[in-house]
Design a protein around this motif. Structure first.
Motif, PDB file in Angstrom:
ATOM      1  N   LYS A  26      34.506  40.926  32.739  1.00 22.23           N
ATOM      2  CA  LYS A  26      34.807  39.604  32.212  1.00 22.23           C
ATOM      3  C   LYS A  26      35.309  39.772  30.785  1.00 22.23           C
ATOM      4  O   LYS A  26      35.097  40.816  30.167  1.00 22.23           O
ATOM      5  CB  LYS A  26      33.559  38.714  32.228  1.00 22.23           C
ATOM      6  N   LYS A 135      41.587  41.812  42.022  1.00 20.85           N
ATOM      7  CA  LYS A 135      41.612  41.097  43.293  1.00 20.85           C
ATOM      8  C   LYS A 135      42.995  41.047  43.926  1.00 20.85           C
ATOM      9  O   LYS A 135      43.125  40.786  45.121  1.00 20.85           O
ATOM     10  CB  LYS A 135      41.114  39.664  43.102  1.00 20.85           C
ATOM     11  N   HIS A 139      47.540  42.335  38.858  1.00 22.40           N
ATOM     12  CA  HIS A 139      46.369  41.795  38.170  1.00 22.40           C
ATOM     13  C   HIS A 139      46.270  42.551  36.847  1.00 22.40           C
ATOM     14  O   HIS A 139      46.205  43.780  36.847  1.00 22.40           O
ATOM     15  CB  HIS A 139      45.118  42.012  39.008  1.00 22.40           C
ATOM     16  N   GLY A 156      44.067  38.421  34.116  1.00 19.90           N
ATOM     17  CA  GLY A 156      44.753  37.472  34.994  1.00 19.90           C
ATOM     18  C   GLY A 156      46.198  37.790  35.275  1.00 19.90           C
ATOM     19  O   GLY A 156      46.580  38.943  35.474  1.00 19.90           O
ATOM     20  N   ALA A 157      47.009  36.740  35.282  1.00 20.07           N
ATOM     21  CA  ALA A 157      48.420  36.842  35.644  1.00 20.07           C
ATOM     22  C   ALA A 157      49.274  37.216  34.432  1.00 20.07           C
ATOM     23  O   ALA A 157      48.870  37.022  33.279  1.00 20.07           O
ATOM     24  CB  ALA A 157      48.895  35.515  36.217  1.00 20.07           C
ATOM     25  N   ASN A 160      53.054  32.297  34.437  1.00 21.00           N
ATOM     26  CA  ASN A 160      52.857  31.275  35.475  1.00 21.00           C
ATOM     27  C   ASN A 160      54.131  31.001  36.266  1.00 21.00           C
ATOM     28  O   ASN A 160      54.335  29.901  36.788  1.00 21.00           O
ATOM     29  CB  ASN A 160      52.342  29.970  34.850  1.00 21.00           C
ATOM     30  N   SER A 190      41.953  33.918  30.144  1.00 21.29           N
ATOM     31  CA  SER A 190      41.700  34.178  31.563  1.00 21.29           C
ATOM     32  C   SER A 190      42.514  33.237  32.429  1.00 21.29           C
ATOM     33  O   SER A 190      42.547  32.027  32.185  1.00 21.29           O
ATOM     34  CB  SER A 190      40.209  34.011  31.875  1.00 21.29           C
ATOM     35  N   THR A 191      43.192  33.786  33.422  1.00 16.44           N
ATOM     36  CA  THR A 191      43.935  32.999  34.387  1.00 16.44           C
ATOM     37  C   THR A 191      43.723  33.603  35.773  1.00 16.44           C
ATOM     38  O   THR A 191      43.176  34.703  35.896  1.00 16.44           O
ATOM     39  CB  THR A 191      45.450  32.985  34.080  1.00 16.44           C
ATOM     40  N   LYS A 192      44.168  32.914  36.780  1.00 17.20           N
ATOM     41  CA  LYS A 192      44.042  33.432  38.140  1.00 17.20           C
ATOM     42  C   LYS A 192      45.223  34.335  38.452  1.00 17.20           C
ATOM     43  O   LYS A 192      46.379  33.945  38.280  1.00 17.20           O
ATOM     44  CB  LYS A 192      43.984  32.288  39.149  1.00 17.20           C
ATOM     45  N   ALA A 193      44.930  35.548  38.900  1.00 12.36           N
ATOM     46  CA  ALA A 193      45.993  36.465  39.297  1.00 12.36           C
ATOM     47  C   ALA A 193      46.500  36.071  40.680  1.00 12.36           C
ATOM     48  O   ALA A 193      45.722  35.952  41.627  1.00 12.36           O
ATOM     49  CB  ALA A 193      45.474  37.896  39.327  1.00 12.36           C
ATOM     50  N   ILE A 194      47.794  35.854  40.787  1.00 16.43           N
ATOM     51  CA  ILE A 194      48.416  35.483  42.056  1.00 16.43           C
ATOM     52  C   ILE A 194      49.149  36.690  42.611  1.00 16.43           C
ATOM     53  O   ILE A 194      49.991  37.287  41.937  1.00 16.43           O
ATOM     54  CB  ILE A 194      49.421  34.328  41.867  1.00 16.43           C
ATOM     55  N   SER A 197      46.480  40.656  48.312  1.00 20.97           N
ATOM     56  CA  SER A 197      45.102  41.143  48.228  1.00 20.97           C
ATOM     57  C   SER A 197      45.063  42.668  48.201  1.00 20.97           C
ATOM     58  O   SER A 197      45.990  43.332  48.682  1.00 20.97           O
ATOM     59  CB  SER A 197      44.293  40.634  49.416  1.00 20.97           C
TER      60      SER A 197
END
Length: 205
Positions: A26, A135, A139, A156-157, A160, A190-194, A197
């Motif tokens: 984290k 993930k 990433h 993260g990403a 965007n 922090s962002t969501k990695a798109i 998988s």
């Protein structure tokens, strides 16, 4: 029967505990160093970069359309920031048996074809991937070298704009590294990695 059930309960409890403790880094955590094989056959670790101020660690791969879409942007990050003390270290996290396109030989071919200026390493045991908690591909983990170790400052990403068509995209990694270079606080840490998988080794899952 009771003894068998007790063993099964303990085993399941152990698995749950392992998963809970294996969520990855984290922001604010100190990241451990690693030693992974690069496409040139040499071993790469963060400690190799004596003059670095930090690192842009990118989990990426050959086959994933998202990774392919971001490939030139990953290359640009290294060109922009390696000379400023934040080199890109790319890690292919996927099991090549599950995804043959991500084999070490194919990694070598891609790196040579594209002229990568950064290490493209393979996580053969997938231990580094698990430790970081990656993930998807791509990433990104931006690390800052400090007196207490390599502190995770962004996860993260890259931005965007997966398709690379938005001129007003938010460049998360660039913003984070620029803030660190300027001694400022990171606005978005922090962002969501798109992406695709991670392809895990079925025997190690």
């Amino acid at each position: 029967m009771k003894k068998y059930l007790a063993i099964m309960i303990l085993a399941v409890a152990g698995m749950v505990a392992f998963k809970a403790d294996n969520t990855g880094y984290k922001v604010g955590d100190v990241a451990a160093d690693f030693k992974l094989k690069n496409v040139d056959g040499k071993m790469v670790s963060l400690a190799n970069y004596k003059q670095a101020k930090g690192y842009i660690v990118v989990f990426t791969c050959n086959h994933c359309p998202y990774a392919q879409a971001y490939e030139s942007r990953i290359m640009d990050l290294d060109k922009m920031y390696a000379s400023k003390g934040y080199p890109v270290i790319a890690i292919s996290p996927n099991d090549p048996v599950s995804e043959p396109a991500d084999s070490f030989d194919n990694m070598k071919k891609l790196a040579a074809q594209k002229g990568y200026t950064f290490p493209y390493t393979i996580d053969e045991t997938q231990n580094v991937t698990r430790t970081y908690g990656a993930k998807a591909t791509p990433h990104v983990y931006v690390l800052q070298k400090t007196a207490k170790g390599n502190v995770v400052q962004y996860i993260g990403a890259i931005d965007n704009d997966t398709e690379g068509t938005n001129p007003n995209k938010v460049k998360y990694v660039e913003s984070a590294v620029n803030a660190l270079l300027d001694g400022k606080a990171i606005t978005t840490s922090s962002t969501k990695a798109i992406g695709c998988s991670i392809k895990w080794n079925k025997e190690l899952r």
